[in-house]
Design an enzyme around this catalytic site. Structure first.
Site, PDB file in Angstrom:
ATOM      1  CG  ASP A   1      -5.833   0.333 -10.754  1.00  9.52           C
ATOM      2  OD1 ASP A   1      -4.312   0.560 -12.191  1.00  9.52           O
ATOM      3  OD2 ASP A   1      -6.932   0.881 -10.949  1.00  9.52           O
ATOM      4  CG  HIS A   2      -7.890  -2.217 -14.168  1.00 10.69           C
ATOM      5  ND1 HIS A   2      -8.179  -1.906 -12.912  1.00 10.69           N
ATOM      6  CD2 HIS A   2      -8.946  -1.085 -15.091  1.00 10.69           C
ATOM      7  CE1 HIS A   2      -9.135  -0.942 -12.866  1.00 10.69           C
ATOM      8  NE2 HIS A   2      -9.821  -0.206 -14.226  1.00 10.69           N
TER       9      HIS A   2
ATOM     10  CB  CYS B   1      -4.201   3.273  -9.435  1.00 15.04           C
ATOM     11  SG  CYS B   1      -4.555   5.075  -9.141  1.00 15.04           S
TER      12      CYS B   1
ATOM     13  CB  THR C   1      -5.588   9.717 -11.635  1.00 15.18           C
ATOM     14  OG1 THR C   1      -5.958   8.910 -10.956  1.00 15.18           O
ATOM     15  CG2 THR C   1      -6.437   9.573 -12.709  1.00 15.18           C
TER      16      THR C   1
ATOM     17  CG  HIS D   1      12.257  18.805   0.558  1.00 10.73           C
ATOM     18  ND1 HIS D   1      11.157  20.798   0.546  1.00 10.73           N
ATOM     19  CD2 HIS D   1      13.702  18.709   0.448  1.00 10.73           C
ATOM     20  CE1 HIS D   1      12.563  21.078   0.005  1.00 10.73           C
ATOM     21  NE2 HIS D   1      13.650  20.563  -0.389  1.00 10.73           N
TER      22      HIS D   1
ATOM     23  CG  HIS E   1      13.202  18.748   5.774  1.00 11.36           C
ATOM     24  ND1 HIS E   1      12.113  19.333   4.714  1.00 11.36           N
ATOM     25  CD2 HIS E   1      14.603  18.720   4.538  1.00 11.36           C
ATOM     26  CE1 HIS E   1      12.728  20.631   4.033  1.00 11.36           C
ATOM     27  NE2 HIS E   1      13.859  19.913   3.368  1.00 11.36           N
TER      28      HIS E   1
HETATM   29  C1  RB5 Z   1      -9.285   2.663 -12.463  1.00 14.78           C
HETATM   30  O1  RB5 Z   1     -10.185   2.862 -13.154  1.00 14.78           O
HETATM   31  C2  RB5 Z   1      -9.062   4.229 -11.972  1.00 14.78           C
HETATM   32  O2  RB5 Z   1     -10.452   4.532 -10.890  1.00 14.78           O
HETATM   33  C3  RB5 Z   1      -7.603   3.631 -11.194  1.00 14.78           C
HETATM   34  O3  RB5 Z   1      -6.492   3.125 -11.417  1.00 14.78           O
HETATM   35  C4  RB5 Z   1      -7.011   5.412 -10.829  1.00 14.78           C
HETATM   36  O4  RB5 Z   1      -6.779   6.453 -11.571  1.00 14.78           O
HETATM   37  C5  RB5 Z   1      -8.019   5.706  -9.214  1.00 14.78           C
HETATM   38  O5  RB5 Z   1      -7.464   6.977  -8.883  1.00 14.78           O
END
Ligand code: RB5
Length: 142
Positions: free
Chosen positions: A7-8, A64, A66, A97, A133
């Site tokens: 994503d962005h 993404c 996080t 694993h 495993h």
């Molecule tokens: C986008 O702002 C953010 O929520 C996404 O990239 C991610 O971190 C979601 O878990």
């Protein structure tokens, strides 16, 4: 074949990883996103998981902000084991694993240098094929 999706929040890190893949001649299919406009990460998770389910790709990389949202979305899909990793120990362990078929990274969490090391470890580590495993992985969907 490696499937890429972000994503962005993961776009910039993905561009750095793409430079690395091109340098190493590692083939990939890029399912986007293709810019920094805000998008919904489950859509890109789904594009990558579908490409693995239909056999067009066998490994994936999802990024993404996080790494959490996109990995949670991917793990809802049949046949997908997506591991969010923040270091090379996790990347090695999840291939050996868990036989993970998708690596997730956080573009706002992990540096480019660390991300490349994590990806390289994930990409180059095989599944251990150990019975204990295999048994545990089979329990995921039982
Ligand atoms: C986008 O702002 C953010 O929520 C996404 O990239 C991610 O971190 C979601 O878990």
């Amino acid at each position: 074949m490696l499937a890429l999706g972000c994503d962005h929040g993961g776009y910039e890190l993905m561009q750095e990883i793409i430079k690395y893949l091109d340098k190493k001649n590692i083939p990939y299919k890029n399912f986007g996103t293709h810019g920094t406009d805000s998008v919904d990460y489950p859509i890109y998770a789904k594009k990558v998981t579908t490409s693995i389910q239909d056999g067009c790709c066998d490994l994936g990389l999802l990024i993404c902000g996080t790494g959490i949202g996109i990995s949670v979305a991917a793990n809802k899909e049949n046949g997908i084991i997506c591991a969010l990793c923040t270091n090379t120990f996790m990347a090695k362990a999840t291939k050996e694993h868990n036989n993970a078929n998708i690596l997730a990274l956080g573009g706002r969490v992990t540096s480019t240098a660390d991300a490349i090391n994590i990806f390289e470890t994930f990409y180059n580590t095989p599944f251990s094929n150990e019975k204990r495993h295999i048994n545990r992985i089979n329990l995921f969907n039982s």
